[in-house]
Design a protein around this motif. Sequence first.
Motif, PDB file in Angstrom:
ATOM      1  N   PRO A   3       0.840  -1.283   0.057  1.00 39.40           N
ATOM      2  CA  PRO A   3       0.202  -0.084   0.131  1.00 39.40           C
ATOM      3  C   PRO A   3       0.701   1.178   0.061  1.00 39.40           C
ATOM      4  O   PRO A   3       1.842   1.320   0.537  1.00 39.40           O
ATOM      5  CB  PRO A   3      -0.839  -0.138   1.373  1.00 39.40           C
ATOM      6  CG  PRO A   3      -0.486  -1.582   1.777  1.00 39.40           C
ATOM      7  CD  PRO A   3       0.830  -2.070   1.258  1.00 39.40           C
ATOM      8  N   ASP A   4       0.371   2.342  -0.596  1.00 41.28           N
ATOM      9  CA  ASP A   4       0.820   3.721  -0.598  1.00 41.28           C
ATOM     10  C   ASP A   4       0.517   4.386   0.565  1.00 41.28           C
ATOM     11  O   ASP A   4       1.339   5.197   1.011  1.00 41.28           O
ATOM     12  CB  ASP A   4       0.726   4.471  -2.065  1.00 41.28           C
ATOM     13  CG  ASP A   4       0.995   3.612  -3.018  1.00 41.28           C
ATOM     14  OD1 ASP A   4       2.395   3.427  -3.471  1.00 41.28           O
ATOM     15  OD2 ASP A   4       0.587   2.588  -3.776  1.00 41.28           O
ATOM     16  N   PHE A   5      -0.863   4.248   0.967  1.00 43.72           N
ATOM     17  CA  PHE A   5      -1.452   4.944   2.016  1.00 43.72           C
ATOM     18  C   PHE A   5      -2.093   3.867   2.975  1.00 43.72           C
ATOM     19  O   PHE A   5      -2.668   2.972   2.210  1.00 43.72           O
ATOM     20  CB  PHE A   5      -2.494   5.903   1.680  1.00 43.72           C
ATOM     21  CG  PHE A   5      -1.747   6.860   0.611  1.00 43.72           C
ATOM     22  CD1 PHE A   5      -1.237   8.009   1.227  1.00 43.72           C
ATOM     23  CD2 PHE A   5      -1.934   6.724  -0.867  1.00 43.72           C
ATOM     24  CE1 PHE A   5      -0.662   8.985   0.511  1.00 43.72           C
ATOM     25  CE2 PHE A   5      -1.382   7.839  -1.633  1.00 43.72           C
ATOM     26  CZ  PHE A   5      -0.665   8.854  -1.037  1.00 43.72           C
ATOM     27  N   ILE A   6      -2.023   4.024   4.230  1.00 45.94           N
ATOM     28  CA  ILE A   6      -2.765   3.028   5.202  1.00 45.94           C
ATOM     29  C   ILE A   6      -3.675   3.737   6.034  1.00 45.94           C
ATOM     30  O   ILE A   6      -3.214   4.555   6.857  1.00 45.94           O
ATOM     31  CB  ILE A   6      -1.830   2.038   5.923  1.00 45.94           C
ATOM     32  CG1 ILE A   6      -0.662   1.619   4.812  1.00 45.94           C
ATOM     33  CG2 ILE A   6      -2.176   0.900   6.582  1.00 45.94           C
ATOM     34  CD1 ILE A   6       0.334   0.784   5.618  1.00 45.94           C
ATOM     35  N   GLN A   7      -4.891   3.480   6.105  1.00 43.73           N
ATOM     36  CA  GLN A   7      -5.790   3.983   6.896  1.00 43.73           C
ATOM     37  C   GLN A   7      -5.780   3.238   8.332  1.00 43.73           C
ATOM     38  O   GLN A   7      -6.177   2.040   8.083  1.00 43.73           O
ATOM     39  CB  GLN A   7      -7.144   3.989   6.372  1.00 43.73           C
ATOM     40  CG  GLN A   7      -7.634   5.219   5.777  1.00 43.73           C
ATOM     41  CD  GLN A   7      -9.164   5.429   5.376  1.00 43.73           C
ATOM     42  OE1 GLN A   7      -9.654   5.548   4.365  1.00 43.73           O
ATOM     43  NE2 GLN A   7     -10.082   5.067   6.639  1.00 43.73           N
ATOM     44  N   ILE A   8      -5.549   3.577   9.271  1.00 43.97           N
ATOM     45  CA  ILE A   8      -5.612   2.899  10.730  1.00 43.97           C
ATOM     46  C   ILE A   8      -7.006   3.135  11.252  1.00 43.97           C
ATOM     47  O   ILE A   8      -7.108   3.869  12.237  1.00 43.97           O
ATOM     48  CB  ILE A   8      -4.632   3.522  11.538  1.00 43.97           C
ATOM     49  CG1 ILE A   8      -3.030   3.500  10.863  1.00 43.97           C
ATOM     50  CG2 ILE A   8      -4.214   2.611  12.897  1.00 43.97           C
ATOM     51  CD1 ILE A   8      -2.041   4.488  11.920  1.00 43.97           C
ATOM     52  N   GLY A   9      -7.856   2.134  10.653  1.00 47.67           N
ATOM     53  CA  GLY A   9      -9.128   2.310  11.318  1.00 47.67           C
ATOM     54  C   GLY A   9     -10.138   3.027  10.397  1.00 47.67           C
ATOM     55  O   GLY A   9      -9.523   3.972   9.461  1.00 47.67           O
ATOM     56  N   ASN A  10     -11.373   2.898  10.547  1.00 46.93           N
ATOM     57  CA  ASN A  10     -12.319   3.721   9.357  1.00 46.93           C
ATOM     58  C   ASN A  10     -13.299   4.318  10.382  1.00 46.93           C
ATOM     59  O   ASN A  10     -14.112   3.769  11.160  1.00 46.93           O
ATOM     60  CB  ASN A  10     -12.864   2.662   8.605  1.00 46.93           C
ATOM     61  CG  ASN A  10     -13.848   2.923   7.679  1.00 46.93           C
ATOM     62  OD1 ASN A  10     -13.342   3.577   6.484  1.00 46.93           O
ATOM     63  ND2 ASN A  10     -15.230   3.186   7.872  1.00 46.93           N
ATOM     64  N   GLU A  11     -13.436   5.687  10.234  1.00 46.18           N
ATOM     65  CA  GLU A  11     -14.364   6.536  10.782  1.00 46.18           C
ATOM     66  C   GLU A  11     -14.319   6.277  12.256  1.00 46.18           C
ATOM     67  O   GLU A  11     -15.151   5.789  12.896  1.00 46.18           O
ATOM     68  CB  GLU A  11     -15.720   6.440  10.175  1.00 46.18           C
ATOM     69  CG  GLU A  11     -16.077   7.043   8.774  1.00 46.18           C
ATOM     70  CD  GLU A  11     -16.945   7.136   8.396  1.00 46.18           C
ATOM     71  OE1 GLU A  11     -17.490   7.812   7.382  1.00 46.18           O
ATOM     72  OE2 GLU A  11     -18.290   5.993   8.734  1.00 46.18           O
TER      73      GLU A  11
END
Length: 422
Positions: free
Chosen positions: A156-164
């Motif tokens: 991944p180039d960007f990683i979301q640590i959790g969603n909303e």
Amino acid sequence: MRKQLLLTLFTVMALTVTAQKYVGGDISLLTQYENAGAIYKDKNGNAVSNLISYYKSIGLNSMRIRLFVDPSKASDDEKKAGAIQDLDYVIALGKRIKNAGMTLVLDFHYSDTWADPSNQWTPDAWKSLGDTELYSEIYNYTKNCLNKLKEEEVTPDFIQIGNEISYGMLWGAKGTSSPKKCYTNSSANWGRFVNLLKKANEACKEVCPDAKTIIHSERAAQLSVLTAFLDKISEVNYDIIGLSYYPDYHKDLATLETTLTKLESQYSSKKIMIVETGYSYSWALDNATYDYTGTYPYTEEGQRKFTADLVTMLNKHNNVIGLYWWFPEDNEYNIVYKNGSADWSKQLRGFWNAALYDHTTGKPYAALFELPNFNPNSSGISSLKYAAPEDNIWYDLSGKRMTNKPTSKGIYINNGRKIIVK
């Protein structure tokens, strides 16, 4: 002259890196739609054989996929509504995104099903763990997933640590009488939440040091709540503030612009992405709290105009580097329903109204073609290194695809390389 051209080339390369922006969508259900027989067309009505490559050709350069811990534990209704993405699914779809020359946003839902402000339930396999054990588990799980993605060349180039995650995450088992939520007007559970974020972020930085980490909130219309949230997680070494922005819930563009201006001022070291947005072509979202139809009617033209105005506003903000439409792949054209009203796609129809495809024809709505204007360079010159050979396809340095091989003097992109035409 050659020296001057080379100097120009290096200057343009430097500007490309610093000015790179990312535009696309969350296409987590594309595989499901394709397997069900959905036919996607271009604006002229011609069938598109590879939707991701088509998106790249019109100027999109980044896509997002969600990942659940164990979606086999989700309820039947949750699965029908799209909670199906396990690691194998993400790897397969992620490869297609990377092979098309796009960047990849990985959205960790640290749950077996939808994680959002109302649902941040601990995965079934983790529900008996104490807080200290959870810190280790989220670190190990994140690290193992990312290592597997790297092994498969889907880094991944960007990683979301959790969603909303404005109210925290990993609250406990679903149905817990006292879930471990976080409220900005209370000190309860914040230390626990910050530790979880730190451990997940640590894993991301170790395995994918070049990837940027994103903290995602849906409080775009509640500035004081949003800034209080960001202040409380200031110990976490993340890179990007991610926002959901749906006018049905988050008010008008002026409200969003006020929020962006404040974030750029107060958190100037952080970049900003709109990681989810969408607007209706037909009807209001369920439980909508804001009516914007006086400005943007629920029509194809209203949807297009909203998108165009959103893009124009975002382009005024230098720290805003990302724009993602949620669920652009929604398209029922040619799907044959085998289970009547219980079919998975019909479950989705009830709540989502911001599709970018006409379900009766498979043709895209006009709003799709406004999105690339978020970044005139959005063909992603820097990402062409991932692209398959395309000897007959050329781009100018703004990222615009050309109809033929250029004959005028200048610097162009072909097959992932910068070429000087004399």
